[in-house]
Scaffold this active site. Structure first.
Site, PDB file in Angstrom:
ATOM      1  N   CYS A 126     -25.101   2.838  25.238  1.00  0.00           N
ATOM      2  CA  CYS A 126     -25.334   4.276  25.337  1.00  0.00           C
ATOM      3  C   CYS A 126     -24.018   5.018  25.572  1.00  0.00           C
ATOM      4  O   CYS A 126     -23.223   5.138  24.642  1.00  0.00           O
ATOM      5  CB  CYS A 126     -26.382   4.584  26.396  1.00  0.00           C
ATOM      6  SG  CYS A 126     -27.050   6.270  26.247  1.00  0.00           S
ATOM      7  N   HIS A 135     -30.990   1.294  25.000  1.00  0.00           N
ATOM      8  CA  HIS A 135     -30.796   0.614  26.286  1.00  0.00           C
ATOM      9  C   HIS A 135     -31.524  -0.732  26.322  1.00  0.00           C
ATOM     10  O   HIS A 135     -32.703  -0.786  26.685  1.00  0.00           O
ATOM     11  CB  HIS A 135     -31.309   1.494  27.429  1.00  0.00           C
ATOM     12  CG  HIS A 135     -30.416   2.641  27.759  1.00  0.00           C
ATOM     13  ND1 HIS A 135     -29.303   2.521  28.561  1.00  0.00           N
ATOM     14  CD2 HIS A 135     -30.463   3.938  27.364  1.00  0.00           C
ATOM     15  CE1 HIS A 135     -28.705   3.693  28.666  1.00  0.00           C
ATOM     16  NE2 HIS A 135     -29.389   4.577  27.953  1.00  0.00           N
ATOM     17  N   GLU A 180     -30.846  -2.927  28.488  1.00  0.00           N
ATOM     18  CA  GLU A 180     -30.630  -3.449  29.844  1.00  0.00           C
ATOM     19  C   GLU A 180     -31.590  -2.906  30.889  1.00  0.00           C
ATOM     20  O   GLU A 180     -31.802  -3.523  31.935  1.00  0.00           O
ATOM     21  CB  GLU A 180     -29.183  -3.158  30.275  1.00  0.00           C
ATOM     22  CG  GLU A 180     -28.913  -1.808  30.916  1.00  0.00           C
ATOM     23  CD  GLU A 180     -29.028  -0.605  29.991  1.00  0.00           C
ATOM     24  OE1 GLU A 180     -28.781   0.512  30.463  1.00  0.00           O
ATOM     25  OE2 GLU A 180     -29.375  -0.763  28.796  1.00  0.00           O
TER      26      GLU A 180
END
Length: 237
Positions: A88, A181, A183
Site C-alpha cells: 500500500c 493489503h 497482511e
C-alpha cells in the site's frame, strides 16, 4: 553456524503492523521511525526489505519526516537488487522513489474487498503467489485513498484491478509493490474502518466489515502465499 540476516520491516504507524504477512517471515528487524527508531544507511546487514502501509501520503514529508530516508532506502534496494516488497503506502513509496507518479486516487477511496487479476508470466514473486493459490484471480482487502498513477520507467504491471489498475508491479529485478493489503487481520481492518467512519471516508461500515470478516480464512491463505513467495526471493544464507 552463521546467523541468518534478518528482513528489515519498516512500520509507519502502530495500526499497520506486518501482522498476517510478518508471522511467516524468517528473522526480522522491525524499525518504527514514528517512535524515533533510526533507519539504516544501507541494507548490507539485511536479506530483504518490507515497507508497510500508513495513513500518510507518500509525499507527506512534513507529516512523516522519515519518508525521504525510506524512499532513499527503497531506491538503494532496487539498485542493489535486494528483495523488496512495498505494501500500500510502501508500494506508493517504491513507485515514487524510482520515478513513478503517486497522487490522490481520482476515483476516491477504495475500501473493502475487491478482486484483482494477475498476469504473472514468469515473474518469480507473483508467479509463486498464483501457483500457491491455484489461480490468477484473488480477493484482497483494500484501504487507500492515494494511488500509483504512473508506474516508474521500466516497471512491469503484473496485477490489475477494476477501480485502480496498478495493484501489483515489479521495479528492477527484485522489488515488488502491492496496492492491496495481504497482511492485515480482520480486527486490524475493522480499526481502519472505524477511523474511516470518523473521518467521513466510510459511510456504511457494516457493509464493508461483513464480507471482510467472512473472508478471514481466505485472507490468511493469501497472506501465507505472499509471505512464502517473498521468502523464496531471499538469498540463501
Amino acid at each position: 553456524m552463521t546467523t541468518p540476516r534478518p528482513v528489515l520491516v519498516v512500520e509507519h504507524e502502530k495500526g499497520c503492523p506486518a501482522a498476517l504477512f510478518g508471522q511467516d517471515l524468517p528473522a526480522v528487524t522491525v524499525v518504527r521511525p514514528y517512535l524515533g527508531d533510526p533507519l539504516p544507511d544501507t541494507l548490507d546487514d539485511h536479506a530483504g526489505l518490507v515497507v508497510l502501509g500508513g495513513e500518510m501520503a507518500a509525499w507527506d514529508d512534513e507529516v512523516a519526516p522519515w519518508l525521504p530516508a525510506v524512499r532513499d532506502l527503497l531506491a538503494r534496494a532496487v539498485t542493489g537488487r535486494v528483495p523488496t516488497l512495498g505494501i500500500c503506502l510502501g508500494a506508493q513509496l517504491l513507485a515514487l522513489a524510482t520515478g513513478g507518479e503517486v497522487g490522490r486516487g481520482p476515483r476516491g477511496p477504495e475500501v473493502g474487498l475487491t478482486e484483482v487479476t494477475a498476469r504473472p508470466g514468469t515473474d518469480p514473486f507473483f508467479g509463486a503467489v498464483a501457483a500457491d493459490l491455484g489461480t490468477t484471480r484473488w480477493t484482497v482487502r483494500q484501504s487507500h485513498g492515494d494511488a500509483v498513477l504512473t508506474l516508474p520507467p521500466g516497471a512491469e504491471l503484473l496485477v490489475t484491478g477494476n477501480i485502480y489498475p496498478h495493484q501489483g508491479f515489479r521495479v528492477g529485478e527484485a522489488a515488488w509493490g502491492v496496492q492491496y493489503h495481504p497482511e492485515v487481520t480482520a480486527d486490524g481492518f475493522a480499526a481502519w474502518v472505524a477511523r474511516g467512519v470518523a473521518k467521513g471516508r466510510v459511510s456504511d461500515p457494516d457493509a464493508v466489515l461483513g464480507p471482510v470478516r467472512a473472508a478471514e480464512p481466505a485472507q490468511q491463505r493469501l497472506a501465507r502465499a505472499h509471505a512464502a513467495a517473498f521468502v523464496q526471493q531471499l538469498p540463501n544464507q
